[in-house]
Every structure is written in C-alpha cells, then in structure tokens.
Design a protein around this motif. Structure first.
Motif, mmCIF file in Angstrom:
data_model
loop_
_atom_site.group_PDB
_atom_site.id
_atom_site.type_symbol
_atom_site.label_atom_id
_atom_site.label_comp_id
_atom_site.label_asym_id
_atom_site.label_seq_id
_atom_site.Cartn_x
_atom_site.Cartn_y
_atom_site.Cartn_z
ATOM 1 N N VAL A 23 -3.551 2.982 1.657
ATOM 2 C CA VAL A 23 -3.764 3.320 3.065
ATOM 3 C C VAL A 23 -2.469 3.846 3.674
ATOM 4 N N ALA A 24 -1.359 3.169 3.399
ATOM 5 C CA ALA A 24 -0.068 3.592 3.936
ATOM 6 C C ALA A 24 0.278 5.003 3.476
ATOM 7 N N ASP A 25 0.051 5.292 2.207
ATOM 8 C CA ASP A 25 0.336 6.635 1.686
ATOM 9 C C ASP A 25 -0.504 7.691 2.396
ATOM 10 N N LYS A 26 -1.769 7.380 2.628
ATOM 11 C CA LYS A 26 -2.654 8.321 3.329
ATOM 12 C C LYS A 26 -2.192 8.546 4.768
ATOM 13 N N LEU A 27 -1.659 7.490 5.385
ATOM 14 C CA LEU A 27 -1.166 7.588 6.754
ATOM 15 C C LEU A 27 0.235 8.186 6.832
ATOM 16 N N LYS A 28 0.858 8.331 5.656
ATOM 17 C CA LYS A 28 2.229 8.845 5.562
ATOM 18 C C LYS A 28 3.231 7.921 6.266
ATOM 19 N N ILE A 29 3.026 6.621 6.032
ATOM 20 C CA ILE A 29 3.952 5.614 6.539
ATOM 21 C C ILE A 29 4.339 4.702 5.385
ATOM 22 N N HIS A 30 5.373 3.916 5.574
ATOM 23 C CA HIS A 30 5.817 2.989 4.535
ATOM 24 C C HIS A 30 4.823 1.833 4.433
ATOM 25 N N ALA A 31 4.610 1.335 3.234
ATOM 26 C CA ALA A 31 3.665 0.239 3.006
ATOM 27 C C ALA A 31 4.033 -0.996 3.819
ATOM 28 N N SER A 32 5.323 -1.266 3.972
ATOM 29 C CA SER A 32 5.731 -2.445 4.745
ATOM 30 C C SER A 32 5.349 -2.297 6.219
#
Length: 76
Positions: A23-32
């Motif tokens: 999900v984080a990758d799709k949102l282009k944000i860091h997983a943390s």
C-alpha cells in the motif's frame, strides 16, 4: 483524523492479505509512514483516503463503519 480510521484500514488490509509495504509503495510514501497512519501516530490527510480505498478495493465509508464485520466481508 480519528485513530479508529487507521485501525479500520489496518483490519481491512490484513483481512485482504495485503502487506503495508504494498500500500505504501502504491501511495509513494515510506512504509513506516503508512504504519503510523494505521496506528494513529500520524494523521491521514482526508484526500489520501480515496487512494487507500482504491488500493484496498473498498469504499471510503468502510473506514468509518464501525458495525462492519471486517473478518467476514474481506477475508479471502
């Protein structure tokens, strides 16, 4: 943003068997950062909710519906 929204996002994501990193990758944000959204440590921008819902293939309203049985509706 209400902490319960983050918790609901996590419950739905886990019920669907989707990793937070995906999900984080799709949102282009860091997983943390995404994990902090889920735990309520960081507020979720309201304009990000439709993108999260789209990735999880749910309605934004599902993040707010406390009566929805996540385990039965979203489990594979």
């Amino acid at each position: 943003m209400d902490r319960r929204v983050g918790k609901r996002i996590r419950l739905i994501r886990q019920a669907k068997g989707i990793y937070a990193k995906f999900v984080a990758d799709k949102l282009k944000i860091h997983a943390s950062t995404f994990c902090k959204y889920e735990t309520g440590e960081r507020g979720i921008d309201a304009d990000m909710l439709p993108a999260i819902a789209d990735i999880l293939n749910v309605n934004v309203q599902d993040f707010y519906d406390q009566n929805l049985d996540v385990s039965s509706k979203y489990s594979a």
